[in-house]
Structures are given as structure tokens and as C-alpha cells.
Design an enzyme around this catalytic site. Sequence first.
Site, mmCIF file in Angstrom:
data_model
loop_
_atom_site.group_PDB
_atom_site.id
_atom_site.type_symbol
_atom_site.label_atom_id
_atom_site.label_comp_id
_atom_site.label_asym_id
_atom_site.label_seq_id
_atom_site.Cartn_x
_atom_site.Cartn_y
_atom_site.Cartn_z
ATOM 1 N N THR A 108 0.827 -1.218 0.000
ATOM 2 C CA THR A 108 0.000 0.000 0.000
ATOM 3 C C THR A 108 0.859 1.265 0.000
ATOM 4 O O THR A 108 0.360 2.359 -0.275
ATOM 5 C CB THR A 108 -0.899 0.057 1.251
ATOM 6 O OG1 THR A 108 -0.046 0.125 2.407
ATOM 7 C CG2 THR A 108 -1.789 -1.171 1.360
ATOM 8 N N ASP A 203 20.543 7.241 7.983
ATOM 9 C CA ASP A 203 21.847 6.698 7.562
ATOM 10 C C ASP A 203 22.983 7.611 7.996
ATOM 11 O O ASP A 203 24.032 7.149 8.444
ATOM 12 C CB ASP A 203 21.881 6.536 6.038
ATOM 13 C CG ASP A 203 21.163 5.281 5.581
ATOM 14 O OD1 ASP A 203 20.863 4.425 6.434
ATOM 15 O OD2 ASP A 203 20.905 5.166 4.377
#
Length: 209
Positions: A108, A203
Site C-alpha cells: 500500500t 543513515d
Amino acid sequence: MGRLIVCDHPLIQHKMTFIRDKNTNTKDFRELVDEVATLMAYEITRDVPLVSVNVETPVAVAECKVVSGRMVGLIPILRAGLGMVEGMLKLIPSAKVGHIGLARNPETLRPVEYYINLPTDATERLLIVIDPMLATGGSANAAIESLKNRGCKQIKLMCLIAAPEGVEAVQKAHPDIDIYLAALDSRLDEHGYIIPGLGDAGDRLFGTM
Ligand code: URA
């Protein structure tokens, strides 16, 4: 409509320049994000309520102010939101910290909540949802909705950088929420990155590039 507050103090703008720079290493990136969070904490708590107290100075009694009662809850969205928590706690050490984990459903593409843990008195606190990169607004909207569904009423959203698309999405879904940013950027690219942005905040914070 909730307010959009861009915290563009010169010190914040200066630090954001190095946060954006791809040559800034993980340690410096983390420290700079922490510092910007501390500076933003000052602005985001500008309207917390005060109560009067009397204090005896060495020479007289002074009527002074202290922040009233149960005050703030910090709600970082995992994982990048964690990078702004310590910086906020430096100025608001009495804040309680809750966490919301959201993952994108690959079918979705909608965010699914896989974890939530809130302070027991969350409904009585000003909750600051921390989502460093407001890209499409999907995660921020899901987190705010989840808090509202649990009865929380006083909610603010704090981000480092937002795309106009993300701001618009939050303002549409939650017109009562004030949004605090360090910078409003130009747009999203086709991969959902904020341009010019800073890359992937998680990150860069955790060194997982
Ligand atoms: N999340 C990030 O970490 N960076 C972006 O540019 C967009 C979303």
C-alpha cells in the site's frame, strides 16, 4: 490553520550548512543535529505556560516564574527522530520520551505502526513529534493521528528540513498542528528525497550509508 515556523536563527543556518554537506562525517553530523535540536527547543517551548513563585534573593522576595507542572513529551519517530532527542533534553530535562516506530507497507506504501510507547501521562503533556525529514508527510501524519486517537490534544511537529509537499500534507490532515522547521527546501525528487536536503537522515546519523 496551524503555524509554520522556520527557525532561521543565524546559528541554526550556519549549522545546517554543515549538516547538509556530504563531506561531514557521522560524528560531526550527529553533534550538529544535536546542537540544532537544542537551539530549536528554545523556540518550540516559547509558549509553554508559566506560574508565579516567590523566591528569596539575598536581599528581598522576588515574584518569579517557573514552567508549570507536567510539561513536555518528546515523541521521536524511529529511527532518525532519535538524533534530536538528547539535544532537546539539554534544555527540557524534565521531558518524558515516548517512541513511535513506523514502517512502510510495501504493497500500500502507507506507513504501518509497528511500535508505540508513550509516557503514561501523555494526554496531559505538550507532545513534540520529532521527524527530522518531512518529505511526503506520511509518517508525521500517521504519528500525529495515532497520538490523537489515544486522546492527546496538545501536539507540535518538529523537523530539521521539510519539502513543501510534506508541509501541505500535514496542514491538510492536521490543520491544528504547529510545524517547526530549521529549513524549508524546494521539492521532493522521484525517490522521495528532499531536494537539496541532506540525504537519508537515519543513515547519516547512524553511519549506515
Ligand atoms: N527521509 C530522509 O531521511 N531524507 C529525505 O530526503 C527524505 C526522507
